[in-house]
Motif scaffolding. Structure first.
Motif, PDB file in Angstrom:
ATOM      1  N   GLN A  80       0.825  -1.203   0.000  1.00  0.00           N
ATOM      2  CA  GLN A  80       0.000   0.000   0.000  1.00  0.00           C
ATOM      3  C   GLN A  80       0.863   1.259   0.000  1.00  0.00           C
ATOM      4  N   GLU A  81       1.928   1.249   0.785  1.00  0.00           N
ATOM      5  CA  GLU A  81       2.783   2.432   0.886  1.00  0.00           C
ATOM      6  C   GLU A  81       3.619   2.632  -0.375  1.00  0.00           C
ATOM      7  N   ARG A  84       1.382   4.083  -2.913  1.00  0.00           N
ATOM      8  CA  ARG A  84       1.167   5.502  -2.614  1.00  0.00           C
ATOM      9  C   ARG A  84       2.358   6.335  -3.078  1.00  0.00           C
ATOM     10  N   ARG A  87       2.389   6.602  -6.899  1.00  0.00           N
ATOM     11  CA  ARG A  87       1.373   7.553  -7.389  1.00  0.00           C
ATOM     12  C   ARG A  87       1.764   8.994  -7.095  1.00  0.00           C
ATOM     13  N   GLU A  88       2.359   9.235  -5.937  1.00  0.00           N
ATOM     14  CA  GLU A  88       2.828  10.577  -5.612  1.00  0.00           C
ATOM     15  C   GLU A  88       3.943  11.000  -6.562  1.00  0.00           C
TER      16      GLU A  88
END
Length: 101
Positions: A80-81, A84, A87-88
């Protein structure tokens, strides 16, 4: 305090990133890792607070640590991280992220 991830988990995550997502690691290191000139990034480790990479820029390999947004305590949080962070990184570079899958 003990490390939340065993060496086997860390090795498996690094192998997966290096074998299946080297381009994602590169984008993360160019943006979140502060290495805009990077031409290669290889995951080398992680702990509850962040992920480590060996990054090549200008033909020199340097260590880069990218902190997680929060402390991780379970293996499922790693994916998940990293998603993230990817995507960032895409957002910062003005690139559309791949569809999840």
């Amino acid at each position: 305090m003990t490390a939340p991830f065993t060496p086997e988990v860390v090795g498996a995550v690094c192998r997966h990133m290096n074998d299946d997502h080297p381009e994602d690691s590169l984008l993360i290191c160019r943006t979140l890792g502060g290495q805009p000139a990077a031409t290669r990034a290889r995951a080398t480790g992680l702990d509850a607070e962040g992920m480590e990479f060996a990054v090549t820029a200008h033909d020199i390999e340097v260590p880069v640590r990218v902190p997680f947004a929060h402390r991780l305590t379970e293996r499922v949080q790693i994916r998940q991280e990293v998603v993230r962070m990817y995507r960032e990184a895409c957002q910062q570079l003005g690139l559309p992220p791949r569809p999840a899958g």
